[in-house]
Design a protein around this motif. Structure first.
Motif, mmCIF file in Angstrom:
data_model
loop_
_atom_site.group_PDB
_atom_site.id
_atom_site.type_symbol
_atom_site.label_atom_id
_atom_site.label_comp_id
_atom_site.label_asym_id
_atom_site.label_seq_id
_atom_site.Cartn_x
_atom_site.Cartn_y
_atom_site.Cartn_z
ATOM 1 N N PRO A 181 0.629 -1.216 0.251
ATOM 2 C CA PRO A 181 0.490 -0.021 -0.367
ATOM 3 C C PRO A 181 1.268 0.970 0.141
ATOM 4 O O PRO A 181 0.921 1.807 1.014
ATOM 5 C CB PRO A 181 -0.801 -0.331 1.239
ATOM 6 N N PHE A 182 1.096 1.544 -1.282
ATOM 7 C CA PHE A 182 2.103 2.371 -1.692
ATOM 8 C C PHE A 182 1.403 3.771 -2.060
ATOM 9 O O PHE A 182 0.888 3.617 -3.008
ATOM 10 C CB PHE A 182 3.572 2.592 -1.792
ATOM 11 N N GLY A 183 0.557 4.514 -1.054
ATOM 12 C CA GLY A 183 -0.178 6.128 -1.543
ATOM 13 C C GLY A 183 1.121 7.121 -2.691
ATOM 14 O O GLY A 183 1.975 6.647 -1.906
ATOM 15 N N GLU A 184 0.336 8.142 -3.296
ATOM 16 C CA GLU A 184 1.429 9.723 -3.544
ATOM 17 C C GLU A 184 1.749 10.345 -2.102
ATOM 18 O O GLU A 184 3.100 10.407 -2.464
ATOM 19 C CB GLU A 184 0.327 10.097 -4.313
ATOM 20 N N GLN A 185 1.056 9.927 -1.386
ATOM 21 C CA GLN A 185 1.584 11.105 -0.274
ATOM 22 C C GLN A 185 2.673 10.001 0.467
ATOM 23 O O GLN A 185 3.642 10.637 1.290
ATOM 24 C CB GLN A 185 0.574 11.060 0.815
ATOM 25 N N PHE A 186 2.415 8.693 0.777
ATOM 26 C CA PHE A 186 3.699 8.455 1.037
ATOM 27 C C PHE A 186 5.083 8.592 0.619
ATOM 28 O O PHE A 186 6.165 8.494 1.164
ATOM 29 C CB PHE A 186 3.331 6.598 1.281
ATOM 30 N N LYS A 187 4.826 8.442 -0.653
ATOM 31 C CA LYS A 187 5.244 9.026 -1.957
ATOM 32 C C LYS A 187 6.753 10.485 -1.853
ATOM 33 O O LYS A 187 7.771 10.594 -1.353
ATOM 34 C CB LYS A 187 5.395 8.608 -3.308
ATOM 35 N N THR A 188 5.459 10.766 -1.247
ATOM 36 C CA THR A 188 5.936 12.184 -1.112
ATOM 37 C C THR A 188 6.789 12.200 0.594
ATOM 38 O O THR A 188 8.041 13.392 0.312
ATOM 39 C CB THR A 188 4.724 13.777 -1.126
ATOM 40 N N ALA A 189 6.010 11.693 1.423
ATOM 41 C CA ALA A 189 6.625 11.640 2.505
ATOM 42 C C ALA A 189 8.067 11.174 2.845
ATOM 43 O O ALA A 189 9.321 11.827 3.006
ATOM 44 C CB ALA A 189 6.176 10.913 4.189
ATOM 45 N N VAL A 190 8.554 9.982 1.919
ATOM 46 C CA VAL A 190 9.431 9.843 1.354
ATOM 47 C C VAL A 190 10.733 10.782 0.724
ATOM 48 O O VAL A 190 12.374 10.908 1.219
ATOM 49 C CB VAL A 190 9.323 8.237 0.422
ATOM 50 N N LYS A 191 10.396 11.360 -0.775
ATOM 51 C CA LYS A 191 11.274 11.698 -0.888
ATOM 52 C C LYS A 191 11.508 13.380 -0.077
ATOM 53 O O LYS A 191 12.683 14.130 -0.026
ATOM 54 C CB LYS A 191 10.266 12.790 -2.168
ATOM 55 N N SER A 192 10.410 13.796 0.983
ATOM 56 C CA SER A 192 10.521 15.370 1.966
ATOM 57 C C SER A 192 11.522 14.669 3.436
ATOM 58 O O SER A 192 12.632 15.540 2.969
ATOM 59 C CB SER A 192 9.203 15.626 2.090
ATOM 60 N N ALA A 193 11.665 13.583 3.227
ATOM 61 C CA ALA A 193 12.884 12.872 4.204
ATOM 62 C C ALA A 193 14.334 12.917 3.983
ATOM 63 O O ALA A 193 14.409 12.537 2.454
ATOM 64 C CB ALA A 193 12.052 11.210 4.797
ATOM 65 N N LYS A 194 15.330 13.784 4.740
ATOM 66 C CA LYS A 194 17.061 13.344 4.399
ATOM 67 C C LYS A 194 17.817 12.255 4.621
ATOM 68 O O LYS A 194 17.978 11.972 3.591
ATOM 69 C CB LYS A 194 16.821 14.445 6.083
#
Length: 313
Positions: free
Chosen positions: A79-92
């Motif tokens: 279950p990888f939603g778009e907000q999940f992917k955004t959170a991964v991208k935003s983290a250092k």
């Protein structure tokens, strides 16, 4: 709840023991470099039934994120939603239970699966019980049990998990997160070492592990139903139902919850108190670690953080 077990199960299913060592070298592909987090706002979930949580407040300069994984699952069910992917991208940085892009972590794990001392499977079972297990491995898994004569019984149970999945293409959620981390040039770090995770199973008596292995083989049809329920609950992100399944089911982990979940959660929160104050991180650990009064969500709240459920569709 322990990734080392499921990691072994995944590679055993797909490649067999002969190729496991060679396949472990795949971790060399996941390079490490850092990226700065950006300011984002993610939509709140309508209720608490989500695997993705934002951690903020308590003097954090930027939010961090907490996500519950499932170590072995049909690839199409992740279950990888778009907000999940955004959170991964935003983290250092990405934090998992183990440092999954360190080759030494994976290779070292192979040396830690055997029982200590001169304990073997034959010393844990009666002659009739051992024969039953030997027959099961030969007939159902097409694998001689003699190859694993000193392996901890819980790791042998892992070899049954692929038979529970109703698909031919399976993966680990952590494995797919690693691919995202590589694509977004994120460094992966671990909250524990492989030696620590292996030692967790040394603290559970081998005789008890042996009983659980035999029980699972004797009740395989019932266990398949339990596993199927667990996957459905995970896919639909029902955290309350997940907690009940872990604590009230015949195949739950209530007897060893303190060892497998609670103490480890406390140790992780101590680490995260320092880590999250330095930078925004994405924390991905087994979903069972999120739920309950001693789960990460409640423990972090008690530390003064604000935990917000994030929509993950």
């Amino acid at each position: 709840s322990n990734y080392l077990i499921f990691y072994f199960a995944h590679f055993y299913k797909n490649f067999g023991m002969i190729k496991v060592i060679r396949i472990l070298a795949v971790v060399l592909l996941f390079g490490s470099c850092k990226a700065q987090p950006g300011a984002i706002h993610l939509k709140t979930n309508a209720d608490n039934n989500t695997l993705l949580w934002e951690v903020s407040g308590n003097k954090l300069v930027a939010p961090s994120y907490l996500f519950g994984t499932f170590h072995l699952i049909c690839k199409d069910d992740i279950p990888f939603g778009e907000q999940f992917k955004t959170a991964v991208k935003s983290a250092k940085e990405i934090y998992m239970e183990l440092d999954m892009d360190d080759p030494a972590t994976m290779f070292g794990g192979l040396m830690l699966m055997n029982m200590k001392g001169d304990t073997t499977l034959k010393t844990l079972f009666t002659e009739a019980e051992y024969k039953k297990i030997e027959t099961f491995f030969n007939d159902s898994l097409h694998t001689p049990i003699g190859l694993f004569k000193s392996m901890k019984p819980f790791f042998l149970m892992a070899m049954l998990y692929p038979k529970m999945l109703k698909c031919t293409t399976m993966s680990g959620v952590e494995e797919e997160i690693m691919k995202l981390a590589k694509a977004n040039k994120k460094e992966i770090k671990g909250l524990e070492t492989m030696a620590f995770q292996a030692a967790v199973f040394d603290s559970i008596p081998y005789t008890q592990q042996a009983k659980e292995l035999l029980k699972t083989i004797d009740s395989l049809d019932a266990y398949k139903k339990y596993f199927d329920t667990m996957v459905k609950i995970y896919k639909t992100q029902q955290l309350a139902a997940m907690q009940n399944l872990f604590t009230k089911s015949e195949f739950g982990m209530e007897d060893n919850q303190d060892i497998l979940l609670d103490k480890r959660n406390i140790n992780w929160v101590v680490q995260l108190n320092t880590i999250m104050k330095k930078e925004s991180v994405f924390v991905a650990v087994g979903a069972g670690h999120l739920v309950g009064e001693k789960g990460l969500i409640e423990l972090l709240r008690k530390e003064g953080y604000t935990l917000r459920p994030i929509e993950n569709k």
